[in-house]
Scaffold this motif. Structure first.
Motif, short mmCIF file in Angstrom:
data_model
loop_
_atom_site.label_atom_id
_atom_site.label_comp_id
_atom_site.label_asym_id
_atom_site.label_seq_id
_atom_site.Cartn_x
_atom_site.Cartn_y
_atom_site.Cartn_z
N LYS A 92 0.84 -1.20 0.00
CA LYS A 92 0.00 0.00 0.00
C LYS A 92 0.88 1.25 0.00
O LYS A 92 0.58 2.24 -0.65
N HIS A 93 1.97 1.17 0.75
CA HIS A 93 2.91 2.30 0.87
C HIS A 93 4.31 1.81 0.53
O HIS A 93 4.87 0.96 1.22
N LEU A 94 4.86 2.35 -0.53
CA LEU A 94 6.23 2.06 -0.95
C LEU A 94 7.09 3.28 -0.66
O LEU A 94 6.71 4.41 -0.98
N ALA A 95 8.25 3.06 -0.05
CA ALA A 95 9.20 4.14 0.22
C ALA A 95 10.52 3.80 -0.45
O ALA A 95 10.93 2.63 -0.47
N ILE A 96 11.19 4.82 -0.98
CA ILE A 96 12.43 4.58 -1.71
C ILE A 96 13.52 5.55 -1.27
O ILE A 96 13.30 6.76 -1.21
N ILE A 97 14.68 4.99 -0.94
CA ILE A 97 15.89 5.79 -0.70
C ILE A 97 16.61 5.87 -2.03
O ILE A 97 17.22 4.91 -2.49
N MET A 98 16.52 7.02 -2.66
CA MET A 98 17.06 7.21 -4.02
C MET A 98 18.55 7.54 -3.92
O MET A 98 18.93 8.68 -3.72
N ASP A 99 19.38 6.54 -4.09
CA ASP A 99 20.82 6.71 -3.86
C ASP A 99 21.60 6.38 -5.13
O ASP A 99 21.25 5.45 -5.85
N GLY A 100 22.65 7.15 -5.37
CA GLY A 100 23.56 6.81 -6.45
C GLY A 100 23.68 7.83 -7.57
O GLY A 100 24.39 7.59 -8.55
N ASN A 101 23.03 8.99 -7.44
CA ASN A 101 23.13 10.00 -8.50
C ASN A 101 24.58 10.44 -8.73
O ASN A 101 25.03 10.56 -9.87
N GLY A 102 25.30 10.71 -7.63
CA GLY A 102 26.68 11.18 -7.74
C GLY A 102 27.58 10.14 -8.37
O GLY A 102 28.41 10.46 -9.23
N ARG A 103 27.43 8.89 -7.93
CA ARG A 103 28.27 7.82 -8.48
C ARG A 103 27.97 7.58 -9.96
O ARG A 103 28.87 7.33 -10.76
N TRP A 104 26.70 7.68 -10.31
CA TRP A 104 26.30 7.51 -11.70
C TRP A 104 27.01 8.55 -12.57
O TRP A 104 27.53 8.22 -13.65
N ALA A 105 27.03 9.80 -12.10
CA ALA A 105 27.67 10.87 -12.86
C ALA A 105 29.18 10.67 -12.92
O ALA A 105 29.81 10.83 -13.97
N ARG A 106 29.77 10.31 -11.78
CA ARG A 106 31.22 10.14 -11.72
C ARG A 106 31.69 9.03 -12.66
O ARG A 106 32.74 9.17 -13.31
N GLN A 107 30.93 7.95 -12.75
CA GLN A 107 31.30 6.85 -13.63
C GLN A 107 31.34 7.28 -15.10
O GLN A 107 32.00 6.65 -15.92
N ARG A 108 30.62 8.35 -15.40
CA ARG A 108 30.54 8.84 -16.78
C ARG A 108 31.36 10.11 -17.00
O ARG A 108 31.25 10.74 -18.05
N GLY A 109 32.14 10.48 -15.98
CA GLY A 109 32.97 11.66 -16.10
C GLY A 109 32.17 12.95 -16.10
O GLY A 109 32.62 13.96 -16.66
N LEU A 110 31.00 12.94 -15.47
CA LEU A 110 30.12 14.10 -15.45
C LEU A 110 30.10 14.74 -14.08
O LEU A 110 30.47 14.13 -13.07
N ASN A 111 29.62 15.97 -14.03
CA ASN A 111 29.40 16.66 -12.77
C ASN A 111 28.25 15.98 -12.02
O ASN A 111 27.30 15.49 -12.63
N ARG A 112 28.31 15.98 -10.69
CA ARG A 112 27.25 15.36 -9.87
C ARG A 112 25.88 15.93 -10.22
O ARG A 112 24.86 15.22 -10.15
N ILE A 113 25.85 17.20 -10.60
CA ILE A 113 24.59 17.85 -10.92
C ILE A 113 23.87 17.12 -12.06
O ILE A 113 22.64 17.00 -12.08
N GLU A 114 24.64 16.60 -13.02
CA GLU A 114 24.04 15.87 -14.13
C GLU A 114 23.36 14.60 -13.64
O GLU A 114 22.32 14.19 -14.16
N GLY A 115 23.95 13.97 -12.63
CA GLY A 115 23.33 12.80 -12.03
C GLY A 115 22.00 13.13 -11.38
O GLY A 115 21.03 12.37 -11.48
#
Length: 231
Positions: free
Chosen positions: A5-28
């Motif tokens: 009924k209630h799903l909660a999500i800890i949305m983690d990994g934006n910074g790492r996603w960007a870093r793996q692609r050589g991008l600024n964290r903001i892009e993540g």
């Protein structure tokens, strides 16, 4: 399939996603916002009634000031551009956390968005913003003390949480491979099912969501009760 009924999500990994692609964290963060929109739509389509997204914790203030300012501006601009769509999709939005401590533009927009979507009832999207589980319990305790209440039990604490009518999460998903709650919904998660995935948040797909929901549907929720061996 049995759905939460209630799903909660800890949305983690934006910074790492960007870093793996050589991008600024903001892009993540930009791609992560798009993922949050897609997940919200998927949950509404599936019939999940409550979705809580951990967007900004009380600890996130330790990040560089430029990144913090960008995160707030991204949220305001993104939700403002989607307002008509949110109403058309009947998605109600509430904010969870110490909203009064946010920058004035962000704080005002949060209240505006809550008012504009208050009558929507297909999905209730809760955005945890400047949120910490310990802070919520501290703030609830302060409310109780200010009311001069002498008797305190679980119900009294529940009634003084940020969103007292919000049901406890049935399932909490955390992305990026970390396996901890990180101060998220500490009071409410006593009997929540937990699901961890190595997928970074910007890459979180509908297939990954359905995999988590399938796993949840197979679990037996005992809430501390003794169940016979036959079950």
């Amino acid at each position: 399939m049995k759905l939460p009924k209630h799903l909660a999500i800890i949305m983690d990994g934006n910074g790492r996603w960007a870093r793996q692609r050589g991008l600024n964290r903001i892009e993540g963060h930009k791609i992560g916002a798009r993922t949050a929109e897609e997940v919200t739509r998927w949950c509404a389509d599936l019939g999940i009634k409550y979705l809580t997204l951990y967007a900004f914790s009380t600890e996130n203030w330790k990040r560089p000031e430029e990144e913090v300012q960008f995160l707030f501006q991204l949220m305001v601009n993104y939700l403002k551009s989607r307002l008509n769509l949110l109403i058309d999709e009947s998605i109600r939005i509430s904010f969870l956390g110490r909203i009064e401590e946010l920058p004035e533009e962000t704080r005002s927009f949060c209240r505006f968005l809550e008012n504009k979507t208050a009558q929507c009832d297909r999905l209730h999207l809760i955005i945890a913003l400047n949120y910490g589980g310990r802070s919520e319990i501290v703030d609830a305790t302060r409310k109780i003390l200010n009311k001069g209440l002498k008797h305190v039990d679980d119900n009294v604490i529940q009634e003084n949480l940020y969103l007292p009518d919000l049901p406890d999460p049935d399932l909490i998903i955390r992305t990026s491979g970390e396996q901890r709650l990180s101060n998220f919904l500490l009071w409410q998660s006593s009997y929540s099912e937990l699901y961890f995935t190595n997928t970074l948040w910007p890459d979180f797909s509908r297939e990954e969501l359905e995999k988590a929901l399938e796993e949840y549907s197979k679990r037996k929720r005992r809430y501390g009760a003794v169940i016979s061996d036959e079950e």
